[in-house]
Design a protein around this motif. Structure first.
Motif, PDB file in Angstrom:
ATOM      1  N   LEU A  18      38.004  36.018  56.091  1.00 17.36           N
ATOM      2  CA  LEU A  18      37.620  37.418  55.981  1.00 17.36           C
ATOM      3  C   LEU A  18      36.587  37.551  54.877  1.00 17.36           C
ATOM      4  O   LEU A  18      36.577  36.751  53.927  1.00 17.36           O
ATOM      5  N   ARG A  19      35.766  38.580  54.987  1.00 18.92           N
ATOM      6  CA  ARG A  19      34.818  38.894  53.922  1.00 18.92           C
ATOM      7  C   ARG A  19      35.044  40.326  53.473  1.00 18.92           C
ATOM      8  O   ARG A  19      34.878  41.261  54.273  1.00 18.92           O
ATOM      9  N   LEU A  20      35.433  40.479  52.235  1.00 21.05           N
ATOM     10  CA  LEU A  20      35.649  41.798  51.665  1.00 21.05           C
ATOM     11  C   LEU A  20      34.379  42.278  50.977  1.00 21.05           C
ATOM     12  O   LEU A  20      33.627  41.480  50.411  1.00 21.05           O
ATOM     13  N   SER A  21      34.174  43.589  51.026  1.00 20.89           N
ATOM     14  CA  SER A  21      33.049  44.209  50.333  1.00 20.89           C
ATOM     15  C   SER A  21      33.576  45.300  49.406  1.00 20.89           C
ATOM     16  O   SER A  21      34.591  45.936  49.703  1.00 20.89           O
ATOM     17  N   CYS A  22      32.865  45.528  48.333  1.00 22.27           N
ATOM     18  CA  CYS A  22      33.193  46.604  47.403  1.00 22.27           C
ATOM     19  C   CYS A  22      31.887  47.302  47.052  1.00 22.27           C
ATOM     20  O   CYS A  22      31.023  46.722  46.378  1.00 22.27           O
ATOM     21  N   ALA A  23      31.751  48.533  47.529  1.00 19.55           N
ATOM     22  CA  ALA A  23      30.551  49.319  47.268  1.00 19.55           C
ATOM     23  C   ALA A  23      30.769  50.202  46.056  1.00 19.55           C
ATOM     24  O   ALA A  23      31.779  50.908  45.961  1.00 19.55           O
ATOM     25  N   ALA A  24      29.819  50.167  45.130  1.00 22.69           N
ATOM     26  CA  ALA A  24      29.944  50.916  43.880  1.00 22.69           C
ATOM     27  C   ALA A  24      28.918  52.029  43.822  1.00 22.69           C
ATOM     28  O   ALA A  24      27.800  51.901  44.327  1.00 22.69           O
ATOM     29  N   SER A  25      29.297  53.108  43.183  1.00 20.05           N
ATOM     30  CA  SER A  25      28.366  54.209  42.923  1.00 20.05           C
ATOM     31  C   SER A  25      28.694  54.778  41.561  1.00 20.05           C
ATOM     32  O   SER A  25      29.783  54.574  41.019  1.00 20.05           O
ATOM     33  N   GLY A  26      27.746  55.501  41.013  1.00 24.47           N
ATOM     34  CA  GLY A  26      27.958  56.089  39.693  1.00 24.47           C
ATOM     35  C   GLY A  26      27.063  55.433  38.661  1.00 24.47           C
ATOM     36  O   GLY A  26      25.845  55.480  38.757  1.00 24.47           O
ATOM     37  N   ARG A  27      27.677  54.772  37.705  1.00 25.72           N
ATOM     38  CA  ARG A  27      26.903  54.126  36.653  1.00 25.72           C
ATOM     39  C   ARG A  27      26.058  52.983  37.201  1.00 25.72           C
ATOM     40  O   ARG A  27      26.179  52.604  38.360  1.00 25.72           O
ATOM     41  N   THR A  28      25.213  52.438  36.364  1.00 24.28           N
ATOM     42  CA  THR A  28      24.334  51.350  36.773  1.00 24.28           C
ATOM     43  C   THR A  28      25.169  50.111  37.053  1.00 24.28           C
ATOM     44  O   THR A  28      25.526  49.353  36.158  1.00 24.28           O
ATOM     45  N   PHE A  29      25.461  49.917  38.305  1.00 24.21           N
ATOM     46  CA  PHE A  29      26.330  48.834  38.748  1.00 24.21           C
ATOM     47  C   PHE A  29      25.839  47.488  38.261  1.00 24.21           C
ATOM     48  O   PHE A  29      26.621  46.631  37.852  1.00 24.21           O
ATOM     49  N   SER A  30      24.533  47.277  38.291  1.00 26.22           N
ATOM     50  CA  SER A  30      23.981  45.952  38.034  1.00 26.22           C
ATOM     51  C   SER A  30      24.175  45.496  36.600  1.00 26.22           C
ATOM     52  O   SER A  30      23.921  44.327  36.294  1.00 26.22           O
ATOM     53  N   SER A  31      24.622  46.353  35.710  1.00 29.62           N
ATOM     54  CA  SER A  31      24.783  45.971  34.307  1.00 29.62           C
ATOM     55  C   SER A  31      26.159  45.416  33.974  1.00 29.62           C
ATOM     56  O   SER A  31      26.378  44.941  32.853  1.00 29.62           O
ATOM     57  N   TYR A  32      27.098  45.474  34.915  1.00 31.22           N
ATOM     58  CA  TYR A  32      28.498  45.221  34.570  1.00 31.22           C
ATOM     59  C   TYR A  32      29.123  44.079  35.354  1.00 31.22           C
ATOM     60  O   TYR A  32      28.755  43.808  36.488  1.00 31.22           O
ATOM     61  N   ALA A  33      30.117  43.464  34.724  1.00 32.29           N
ATOM     62  CA  ALA A  33      30.913  42.452  35.402  1.00 32.29           C
ATOM     63  C   ALA A  33      31.852  43.118  36.405  1.00 32.29           C
ATOM     64  O   ALA A  33      32.273  44.254  36.224  1.00 32.29           O
ATOM     65  N   MET A  34      32.169  42.380  37.465  1.00 28.36           N
ATOM     66  CA  MET A  34      33.044  42.889  38.524  1.00 28.36           C
ATOM     67  C   MET A  34      34.149  41.875  38.792  1.00 28.36           C
ATOM     68  O   MET A  34      33.958  40.675  38.635  1.00 28.36           O
ATOM     69  N   GLY A  35      35.285  42.382  39.212  1.00 34.49           N
ATOM     70  CA  GLY A  35      36.393  41.485  39.516  1.00 34.49           C
ATOM     71  C   GLY A  35      37.103  41.880  40.790  1.00 34.49           C
ATOM     72  O   GLY A  35      37.028  43.034  41.227  1.00 34.49           O
ATOM     73  N   TRP A  36      37.763  40.905  41.388  1.00 34.89           N
ATOM     74  CA  TRP A  36      38.688  41.134  42.504  1.00 34.89           C
ATOM     75  C   TRP A  36      40.088  40.753  42.041  1.00 34.89           C
ATOM     76  O   TRP A  36      40.289  39.704  41.404  1.00 34.89           O
ATOM     77  N   PHE A  37      41.036  41.601  42.382  1.00 39.46           N
ATOM     78  CA  PHE A  37      42.449  41.369  42.091  1.00 39.46           C
ATOM     79  C   PHE A  37      43.228  41.576  43.385  1.00 39.46           C
ATOM     80  O   PHE A  37      42.690  42.111  44.365  1.00 39.46           O
ATOM     81  N   ARG A  38      44.484  41.185  43.372  1.00 43.58           N
ATOM     82  CA  ARG A  38      45.330  41.446  44.528  1.00 43.58           C
ATOM     83  C   ARG A  38      46.744  41.758  44.074  1.00 43.58           C
ATOM     84  O   ARG A  38      47.171  41.334  42.995  1.00 43.58           O
ATOM     85  N   GLN A  39      47.438  42.488  44.930  1.00 49.68           N
ATOM     86  CA  GLN A  39      48.815  42.856  44.620  1.00 49.68           C
ATOM     87  C   GLN A  39      49.641  42.815  45.887  1.00 49.68           C
ATOM     88  O   GLN A  39      49.359  43.552  46.844  1.00 49.68           O
ATOM     89  N   ALA A  40      50.628  41.952  45.888  1.00 49.02           N
ATOM     90  CA  ALA A  40      51.561  41.841  47.016  1.00 49.02           C
ATOM     91  C   ALA A  40      52.771  42.719  46.727  1.00 49.02           C
ATOM     92  O   ALA A  40      53.065  43.033  45.573  1.00 49.02           O
ATOM     93  N   PRO A  41      53.492  43.124  47.771  1.00 52.98           N
ATOM     94  CA  PRO A  41      54.665  43.987  47.565  1.00 52.98           C
ATOM     95  C   PRO A  41      55.660  43.365  46.596  1.00 52.98           C
ATOM     96  O   PRO A  41      56.025  42.194  46.726  1.00 52.98           O
ATOM     97  N   GLY A  42      56.083  44.143  45.617  1.00 46.87           N
ATOM     98  CA  GLY A  42      57.071  43.682  44.660  1.00 46.87           C
ATOM     99  C   GLY A  42      56.545  42.725  43.607  1.00 46.87           C
ATOM    100  O   GLY A  42      57.322  42.200  42.803  1.00 46.87           O
ATOM    101  N   LYS A  43      55.230  42.509  43.602  1.00 46.20           N
ATOM    102  CA  LYS A  43      54.651  41.580  42.628  1.00 46.20           C
ATOM    103  C   LYS A  43      53.650  42.288  41.736  1.00 46.20           C
ATOM    104  O   LYS A  43      53.140  43.361  42.076  1.00 46.20           O
ATOM    105  N   GLU A  44      53.357  41.657  40.609  1.00 52.88           N
ATOM    106  CA  GLU A  44      52.366  42.211  39.691  1.00 52.88           C
ATOM    107  C   GLU A  44      50.959  42.003  40.252  1.00 52.88           C
ATOM    108  O   GLU A  44      50.709  41.096  41.045  1.00 52.88           O
ATOM    109  N   ARG A  45      50.053  42.851  39.805  1.00 52.37           N
ATOM    110  CA  ARG A  45      48.652  42.683  40.171  1.00 52.37           C
ATOM    111  C   ARG A  45      48.135  41.398  39.515  1.00 52.37           C
ATOM    112  O   ARG A  45      48.379  41.159  38.329  1.00 52.37           O
TER     113      ARG A  45
END
Length: 127
Positions: A18-45
């Protein structure tokens, strides 16, 4: 303020991609670091992957290293997560987040380092 919207989740069989996408708006996106996280049921992020502001540095959780690839297109204000060789253990809600540290090589893994979050997209891997 930053708004993040994830897409690309779904149901896939064991070994699929699969390929996930995350579209950003608002502040200048290109200046900042980005991360992906995940959370399964009953588990911590948990941390999955991160990329610094210009894509020059990436970091991965050991559990996804070699299978997942994070990338970004600053012209499109979008960050991607390519996920290959998926297993049922990858089933979770996947969320993207922005870390408001400007234009450094630094990428961080801690949940509380990130300032804005999307709503998430469900990824389900069937066995």
């Amino acid at each position: 303020q930053v708004q993040l919207v994830e897409s690309g989740g779904g149901l896939v069989q064991d070994g699929g991609s699969l390929r996930l996408s995350c579209a950003a708006s608002g502040r200048t996106f290109s200046s900042y670091a980005m991360g992906w996280f995940r959370q399964a049921p009953g588990k911590e992020r948990e941390f999955v992957a991160a990329i610094n502001w210009n894509g020059g540095r990436t970091l991965y959780a050991d559990s996804v290293k070699g299978r997942f690839t994070i990338s970004r297109d600053n012209a499109k204000n979008t960050v991607y997560l390519q996920m290959n060789s998926l297993t049922p253990e990858d089933t979770a809600v996947y969320l993207c987040a922005v870390d408001l540290i400007r234009r450094t090589i630094l990428v961080r893994t801690a949940v509380d380092a990130y300032d804005y979050w999307g709503q998430g997209t469900q990824v389900t891997v069937s066995s």
